[in-house]
Scaffold this motif. Structure first.
Motif, PDB file in Angstrom:
ATOM      1  N   ASP A 239       0.833  -1.200   0.000  1.00  0.00           N
ATOM      2  CA  ASP A 239       0.000   0.000   0.000  1.00  0.00           C
ATOM      3  C   ASP A 239       0.870   1.254   0.000  1.00  0.00           C
ATOM      4  O   ASP A 239       1.922   1.308   0.653  1.00  0.00           O
TER       5      ASP A 239
ATOM      6  N   ARG B 136      -0.774  11.912   7.994  1.00  0.00           N
ATOM      7  CA  ARG B 136      -0.839  10.941   6.891  1.00  0.00           C
ATOM      8  C   ARG B 136      -2.063  11.232   6.025  1.00  0.00           C
ATOM      9  O   ARG B 136      -3.189  11.271   6.512  1.00  0.00           O
ATOM     10  N   THR B 137      -1.821  11.439   4.740  1.00  0.00           N
ATOM     11  CA  THR B 137      -2.895  11.716   3.790  1.00  0.00           C
ATOM     12  C   THR B 137      -3.276  10.487   2.980  1.00  0.00           C
ATOM     13  O   THR B 137      -4.195  10.551   2.161  1.00  0.00           O
ATOM     14  N   SER B 138      -2.600   9.380   3.203  1.00  0.00           N
ATOM     15  CA  SER B 138      -2.937   8.127   2.528  1.00  0.00           C
ATOM     16  C   SER B 138      -4.146   7.490   3.206  1.00  0.00           C
ATOM     17  O   SER B 138      -4.534   7.884   4.311  1.00  0.00           O
ATOM     18  N   PRO B 139      -4.780   6.502   2.565  1.00  0.00           N
ATOM     19  CA  PRO B 139      -5.957   5.852   3.146  1.00  0.00           C
ATOM     20  C   PRO B 139      -5.677   5.356   4.573  1.00  0.00           C
ATOM     21  O   PRO B 139      -4.631   4.790   4.858  1.00  0.00           O
ATOM     22  N   GLY B 140      -6.616   5.570   5.452  1.00  0.00           N
ATOM     23  CA  GLY B 140      -6.437   5.203   6.853  1.00  0.00           C
ATOM     24  C   GLY B 140      -6.031   6.383   7.710  1.00  0.00           C
ATOM     25  O   GLY B 140      -6.249   6.390   8.921  1.00  0.00           O
ATOM     26  N   GLY B 141      -5.417   7.394   7.070  1.00  0.00           N
ATOM     27  CA  GLY B 141      -5.056   8.621   7.768  1.00  0.00           C
ATOM     28  C   GLY B 141      -4.190   8.379   8.981  1.00  0.00           C
ATOM     29  O   GLY B 141      -3.389   7.454   9.044  1.00  0.00           O
TER      30      GLY B 141
ATOM     31  N   SER C  92      -7.179   5.442  13.531  1.00  0.00           N
ATOM     32  CA  SER C  92      -8.319   4.518  13.660  1.00  0.00           C
ATOM     33  C   SER C  92      -8.606   4.150  15.108  1.00  0.00           C
ATOM     34  O   SER C  92      -8.950   3.000  15.427  1.00  0.00           O
TER      35      SER C  92
END
Length: 240
Positions: free
Chosen positions: A62, A153-158, A185
């Motif tokens: 990822d 973090r700007t990727s999925p999941g932050g 999360s």
């Protein structure tokens, strides 16, 4: 730290000969003071940084990316009035040999005790070297560094990370250890890592902005988080 620098400069000026009120000698003392301050200034960088990163999770492939901000302290191996010895020794030896050769060439006798001549030459050389402004190099040799940063973090999941990186200069590069606390999360995790970087200083003579290019490997303690390989840049404004 700047106050310490100025104090050292004043002390250096205070040991100038009493007859240093002539125009040429006053100029030399002024050059010494300016050069000394510039060298100490260039040796240290303290200021805010911003940057970005991108990478990949080794396990799942990822993509990871985000932005960073924080504070940085960098020290470089710039010769200052505090550590002139290694630069002076060889120059003094060469100058003493030249002075003795000049005495002999003029029909004199070479002195058997060179200690007084060596002291005179050493004082001259130190003043010359300290009075020169530091050379501008794009890749200075680092001594150590300390970076405190927040990472969004700007990727999925932050998620958000708070990280401390402590590093030591190895040649032209820096090698350091990183320790981050990550919140994502609803979970909080500790993420240690190893980081290698290059600190570029292409701008400025004394006040020196730094562009740091780094590669880092993050290994989370929690099994649910993957090993990550990260590359990024930090741009630091020198406000010291």
């Amino acid at each position: 730290m700047l106050a310490t620098t100025m104090a050292l400069t004043v002390a250096a000026m205070a040991i100038a000969p009493a007859h240093a009120d002539t125009s040429a000698e006053a100029t030399a003392v002024g050059d010494f003071a300016i050069g000394s301050v510039q060298r100490v200034r260039r040796a240290f960088v303290i200021g805010p940084h911003v940057g970005g990163f991108g990478g990949i999770a080794v396990d799942g492939g990822d993509a990871l990316h985000g932005v960073t901000f924080g504070l940085a302290l960098y020290a470089f191996k710039i010769t200052t009035v505090l550590d002139l010895r290694e630069l002076v020794v060889e120059t003094v030896r060469q100058r003493v040999r030249e002075r003795v050769a000049d005495i002999v060439a003029a029909g004199g006798t070479a002195p058997t005790d060179l200690s007084e001549l060596a002291r005179e030459v050493a004082a001259e050389v130190k003043a010359e070297i300290a009075g020169r402004p530091p050379p501008r190099r794009t890749l200075e040799r680092p001594r150590f560094g300390a970076v405190l940063e927040g990472a969004i973090r700007t990727s999925p999941g932050g998620g958000f990370q708070t990280r401390l990186v402590i590093s030591k200069g190895v040649g032209r590069a820096s090698i350091g250890v990183a320790l981050a606390v990550q919140r994502a999360s609803g979970d909080t995790d500790v993420v240690p890592g190893l980081e290698a970087s290059l600190r570029l200083t292409p701008l400025g003579q004394a006040w020196t902005p730094v562009a740091e290019l780094y590669l880092r490997g993050d290994v989370a303690i929690a099994d649910r988080l993957p090993i990550a390989l990260i590359g990024g840049v930090r741009a630091t404004l020198d406000l010291f």
